[in-house]
Write a protein that holds these residues in place. Structure first.
Motif: not given
Length: 298
Positions: A76, A145, A148, A238
């Motif tokens: 991320h 993912e 997000k 999340t």
């Protein structure tokens, strides 16, 4: 890895609130960070790991799940970088002194981002090379993912840096403990490299937070206390089933982010010569958070 994400309706992070360290202090800390990584000790995904003998069959179900979990967290990175780009902008909207500070911090941030992206690539490569995942499905899972939004619920510069300090140390500790139990030596090698990088990231952040305490004292106590009071690891809000998954990986190798709090207390004690009531209260509060969690776990 970083506190719970700010919700989408809260809007984007604003430029970080003062106080800011003098640019020279950030420059000194950044230079020390770069000196701590001589070229002889650097590693890369392509040549430092024996991918051809990676074997997920040597992992327990819990260990395999832990690899999948930390891959999501590390991948991320664009979201994490975005927070720092918004909090420490480099454009004509900021005054010159702020730009000087942010430019010096960027010398760390850009290297940190490169190393964290290397972590994401290494974990992806391990999953594919070991047979844990196929590349097409894994890319799609990470993209689901990665799309997000990610924000941090902190406004002060020292809050953002103190949050990262706790997160980096907690991550380092977990990687070391996971490395000690995994069944595949290739994964152990990967985790060793990751833990070493996280230790250097923590050292930089510890240096910077210590400088904040020396320069500003009581003025930065409350922003640091806020980080401890509200701390949660990145993507806690999340990832679907985050807490259930987090408990599972903690069963595989001990994980408790409050393990990092003792390091924060040492930083405070080292930075502050003349203790004040507010600094003493901060130390007691951090220690109480650590003790409460430890007692609940025993």
């Amino acid at each position: 890895m970083s506190a719970p994400g700010r919700s989408a309706q809260d809007g984007p992070v604003r430029p970080a609130l003062a106080p800011l360290l003098p640019a020279a202090d950030i420059a000194d800390a950044t230079e020390a960070f770069h000196r701590a990584a001589p070229s002889a000790r650097r590693w890369d995904v392509e040549s430092s790991i024996a991918w051809e003998v990676a074997d997920a069959g040597r992992l327990t179900d819990g260990q395999a799940s832990a690899v999948q979990f930390i891959t999501l967290i590390e991948d991320h990175l664009p979201g994490y970088i975005g927070v720092y780009e918004r909090a420490f902008p480099l454009n004509e909207d900021v005054d010159l002194d702020t730009f000087l500070h942010n430019r010096e911090l960027y010398h760390f941030t850009i290297r940190w981002g490169f190393e964290e992206d290397t972590h994401a690539r290494a974990l992806f490569r391990y999953q594919v090379a070991s047979g844990l995942a196929d590349p097409v499905s894994l890319r799609r899972e990470l993209a689901m993912e990665g799309r997000k939004p990610f924000e941090l619920p902190h406004d002060h510069a020292v809050s953002l840096l103190a949050y990262a300090l706790v997160q980096e140390k907690a991550t380092q500790i977990y990687y070391q403990q996971l490395r000690a139990v995994v069944g595949d030596p290739v994964l152990a090698d990967v985790l060793g490299y990751l833990a070493r990088d996280e230790a250097r990231h923590f050292a930089f952040l510890a240096d910077v937070v210590e400088r904040y305490l020396r320069v500003y004292g009581d003025a930065v106590v409350e922003p640091i206390r806020e980080v401890v009071a509200n701390f949660r690891m990145p993507l806690a809000d999340t990832i679907r089933g985050y807490w259930r998954w987090a408990l599972r990986i903690a069963d595989t190798a001990r994980y408790d982010h409050t393990d990092a709090y003792g390091h924060l207390i040492r930083i405070v004690n080292h930075a502050v010569d003349a203790r004040t009531d507010r600094v003493d209260e901060l130390v007691r509060f951090v220690d109480a958070c650590r003790s409460t969690t430890a007692g609940a776990a025993s």
